[in-house]
Write a protein that holds these residues in place. Structure first.
Motif, PDB file in Angstrom:
ATOM      1  N   GLY A   7      15.820  42.422   0.016  1.00  0.00           N
ATOM      2  CA  GLY A   7      16.894  41.431   0.197  1.00  0.00           C
ATOM      3  C   GLY A   7      16.310  40.134   0.718  1.00  0.00           C
ATOM      4  O   GLY A   7      15.603  40.127   1.724  1.00  0.00           O
ATOM      5  N   ALA A   8      16.584  39.050   0.014  1.00  0.00           N
ATOM      6  CA  ALA A   8      15.997  37.763   0.404  1.00  0.00           C
ATOM      7  C   ALA A   8      17.096  36.758   0.678  1.00  0.00           C
ATOM      8  O   ALA A   8      17.346  35.844  -0.102  1.00  0.00           O
ATOM      9  N   ALA A  33      17.117  40.867  -5.333  1.00  0.00           N
ATOM     10  CA  ALA A  33      17.845  41.261  -6.536  1.00  0.00           C
ATOM     11  C   ALA A  33      18.194  40.029  -7.367  1.00  0.00           C
ATOM     12  O   ALA A  33      18.276  40.076  -8.585  1.00  0.00           O
ATOM     13  N   GLU A  34      18.390  38.921  -6.687  1.00  0.00           N
ATOM     14  CA  GLU A  34      18.832  37.716  -7.399  1.00  0.00           C
ATOM     15  C   GLU A  34      17.668  37.023  -8.098  1.00  0.00           C
ATOM     16  O   GLU A  34      16.519  37.174  -7.702  1.00  0.00           O
ATOM     17  N   GLN A  72      14.029  41.585  -8.522  1.00  0.00           N
ATOM     18  CA  GLN A  72      13.496  42.937  -8.280  1.00  0.00           C
ATOM     19  C   GLN A  72      14.463  43.722  -7.404  1.00  0.00           C
ATOM     20  O   GLN A  72      14.193  43.981  -6.241  1.00  0.00           O
ATOM     21  N   ARG A  73      15.583  44.084  -7.971  1.00  0.00           N
ATOM     22  CA  ARG A  73      16.548  44.895  -7.205  1.00  0.00           C
ATOM     23  C   ARG A  73      15.961  46.273  -6.938  1.00  0.00           C
ATOM     24  O   ARG A  73      15.473  46.935  -7.855  1.00  0.00           O
ATOM     25  N   VAL A  74      15.999  46.687  -5.714  1.00  0.00           N
ATOM     26  CA  VAL A  74      15.484  48.004  -5.359  1.00  0.00           C
ATOM     27  C   VAL A  74      16.523  49.051  -5.738  1.00  0.00           C
ATOM     28  O   VAL A  74      17.702  48.919  -5.388  1.00  0.00           O
ATOM     29  N   LYS A  88      12.849  47.035 -12.319  1.00  0.00           N
ATOM     30  CA  LYS A  88      11.827  46.783 -13.332  1.00  0.00           C
ATOM     31  C   LYS A  88      10.724  47.835 -13.283  1.00  0.00           C
ATOM     32  O   LYS A  88       9.607  47.602 -13.741  1.00  0.00           O
ATOM     33  N   ASN A  89      11.047  48.978 -12.678  1.00  0.00           N
ATOM     34  CA  ASN A  89      10.104  50.098 -12.577  1.00  0.00           C
ATOM     35  C   ASN A  89       8.835  49.771 -11.811  1.00  0.00           C
ATOM     36  O   ASN A  89       7.804  50.388 -12.048  1.00  0.00           O
TER      37      ASN A  89
END
Ligand SMILES: Cc1cc2nc3c(=O)[nH]c(=O)nc-3n(C[C@H](O)[C@H](O)[C@H](O)COP(=O)(O)OP(=O)(O)OC[C@H]3O[C@@H](n4cnc5c(N)ncnc54)[C@H](O)[C@@H]3O)c2cc1C
Ligand code: SF4
Lengths: 410, 162
Positions: A7-8, A33-34, A72-74, A88-89
């Motif tokens: 989270g940024a 994620a954004e 890069q959403r976890v 994105k694995n």
């Protein structure tokens, strides 16, 4: 030491900044994620009203050393192997992890979700959508479902732009989460003066697209029209990806007084957490910008290896609405313990006192020094000899005896 | 780097600094527009001037959502960029010392900027409670003061032991 921050936003970036200064050798990765560079969500209403003079001012300061990865959403957290995995694995391993995934708007009525004319406001993209709808629609009116903090702020911004709005409120009043009935009435009067319309005791049952506007059906059968509907019914912490982990959650992540979760080396800060409330002594969400800042600074400090105790929190809010400053704190929506009120034509003041200590307040209108009220409540300073000043909004530091001012929790 | 230095023991409570500050920043003598405040403790008849400490990691700066507040690494001053300020007032609630505040209109945020390096308040503080000094000099003075105090304690101890 390898730090990963999920989270940024307010909490994530402030944690990174703290880690950078306390552990210059540390390797910090922030996963967002954004797709856009981190920005201040609480400034979004000001972007709408143009009080934010340039869009650029929305963006948060760049971390100096931390690696910031966008989009890069976890989706998975592997506690055993100390790894997170993104959409994105990609996997990232950590020694210490901070969860700062914040919260997302809650839309209680499933029927409304998914309609292109029903919006929520949390992200920059949401605000852009709202602006776009306003521009394109042939009806210049926004329907606001719910009259909480965010929708009230949006209404205020719309008032600046001279765009009317209609609140549809299930309960009977505005800001019912942070002010009492009299306070609500006072703010509602200002809202109406500023071109707002209030429909109480009603909910939206259906939103129908009609050319360039929305037809909005209410429980009473009434139909109203607007450019779009903005749902503002509170938020829920973003904890989906923790489902299969042993991390203890209620509505949000339950952290201990060091802001560590129930799993070692995993910390949490910001809107995603629930922490002990000073007044109720129970776990509560304190989903606020300054709280996100405070928690992230303390959590990051503890991730480096220090043991900084996070004091019990109090809810508070300062917000500009329809030309008034609304400042609330503690159990402001209630009338409990010793209640003192003062109402004049342009101001409403209330304080709640328990055993001589401040446990809640509402100020609509000027307060000389709001920081003192928060400090007096957080530190539970005795105000029993200062009730006159306190109710007038006139408390100042020098009114407290020197020794009580030595330990200051902020 | 120079900093505003307060010597509380010398303050007589005349509040000339408040007027000088207001006049320097607004052209008017209104204590409500002063960045410096003289706190009055009438029960003890003491007066304590308080002004922004230009914190190393300032709460106001941390909480400002638009980075309107930033620390100038050269002067050490936490500067307010009015152009960026949206008036959200988060900074005012965040400062535990009440050193960043609203002006007399209750709308504009104001804070001490050391008058850009030439503070007006010190010029009218005749008792010398306020001064503007190099950090190194202050450190030296403080080291000296502490050493003197410790010397007195040491002397007492020696006397006690003899
Ligand atoms: C319109 C609006 C007005 C507001 N006004 C005020 C106000 O006046 N005063 C106040 O105190 N507060 C206000 N707030 C609330 C304030 O913005 C929040 O308290 C603050 O943003 C919380 O910060 P956070 O970092 O905890 O979470 P957030 O800001 O919610 O950020 C969390 C980030 O994590 C990302 N994320 C979520 N899940 C994942 C995942 N699985 N992987 C990677 N990234 C993920 C999200 O995309 C988001 O970018 C307002 C909020 C909004 C939306
Ligand atoms: S009022 Fe202005 S300076 Fe203060 S926090 Fe808000 S934007 Fe920053």
């Amino acid at each position: 030491m390898k730090y990963v921050i999920v989270g940024a936003s307010a909490a994530g970036l402030n944690a990174a900044r703290t880690l950078e200064s306390l552990d210059p050798q540390g390797e910090i990765t922030i996963l967002s994620a954004e797709e856009v560079f981190p920005y201040s969500k609480m400034s979004l209403p000001y972007l709408l009203s143009n009080k934010l003079k340039k869009r650029d001012y929305l963006f948060l300061p760049h971390p100096s050393k931390a690696k910031l990865l966008l989009g890069q959403r976890v989706v998975k957290l592997d506690i055993e192997r100390k790894k997170v995995e993104t959409v994105k694995n990609k996997t990232f391993s950590y020694d210490k992890l901070l969860i700062a995934t914040g919260a997302e708007p809650y839309v209680p009525d499933m029927e409304l979700e998914g309609s292109p004319l029903v919006l929520t406001v949390r992200n920059l993209s949401d605000m852009d959508k709202l602006k776009d709808k306003l521009k394109k629609s042939d009806v210049k009116r926004v329907i606001l479902s719910g009259a909480g903090l965010v929708n009230s702020e949006i209404a205020d911004a719309l008032a600046e732009l001279k765009i009317p709005a209609t609140f549809v409120i299930r309960s009977s009043r505005m800001l019912s989460q942070i002010v009492d009935e009299e306070g609500s009435e006072f703010i509602a009067e200002r809202a109406i003066e500023n071109g707002m319309e209030l429909i109480t005791g009603e909910s939206i049952t259906k939103v129908q697209e009609k050319g360039d506007h929305a037809n909005v059906f209410l429980t009473s059968g009434k139909i109203i029209q607007g450019s779009c509907v903005v749902v503002g019914k509170g938020v829920r912490p973003s904890i989906d990806f923790l489902e299969k982990t042993p991390i203890k959650c209620d509505t949000g992540i339950l952290v201990n007084e060091y802001l560590e979760t129930s799993v070692k080396d995993v910390y949490a800060a910001g809107d995603v957490t629930e922490t002990k409330d000073l007044i109720s002594d129970e776990y509560e969400m304190h989903a606020l910008w300054p709280v996100a800042m405070e928690q992230s600074r303390i959590a990051a400090t503890n991730m480096v290896g220090y043991s900084w105790k996070y004091p019990k929190e109090v809810s508070r809010n300062i917000v500009n609405l329809f030309g008034e400053v609304v400042f609330t704190g503690g159990i402001s929506k209630e009338d409990a313990y010793d209640v003192y009120k003062e109402k004049e034509s342009r101001s409403y003041h209330k304080i709640l006192v328990r055993d001589g200590k401040l446990v809640g307040f509402v100020f609509v209108g000027d307060v000389l020094n709001p920081g003192v009220y928060l400090a007096a409540m957080k530190n539970q300073w005795d105000v029993s000899h200062l009730l006159n000043e306190a109710i007038k909004g006139a408390l100042s530091y020098s009114m407290f005896k020197a020794p009580t001012r030595e330990v200051v929790n902020i | 780097m120079k900093v505003l230095m307060l010597d509380q023991a010398k303050c007589t409570g005349c509040r000339a600094c408040e007027y000088a500050c207001s006049f320097e920043h607004t052209g008017k003598f209104n204590p409500l527009d002063s960045r410096i405040k003289v706190n009055e403790f009438w029960e003890d008849l003491t007066f304590v001037p308080s002004v922004c400490l230009q914190c190393e990691r300032a709460y106001c700066e941390e909480v400002c959502p638009t980075s309107a507040l930033t620390k100038n690494p050269e002067t050490g001053v936490v500067e307010l960029n009015k152009e960026k300020c949206i008036g959200c007032k988060q900074c005012i609630v965040a400062c535990p010392w009440g050193s960043i505040k609203l002006d007399h209109t209750g709308k504009e945020v104001i804070k001490c900027d050391n008058c850009g390096g030439d503070p007006a308040c010190i010029k009218v503080c005749y008792p010398g409670a306020l001064s503007y000094e190099e950090v190194e000099d202050i450190t030296n003075v403080k080291v000296q003061e502490t050493a003197t105090r410790l010397k007195e304690i040491a002397k007492d101890l020696v006397k006690g032991g003899a």
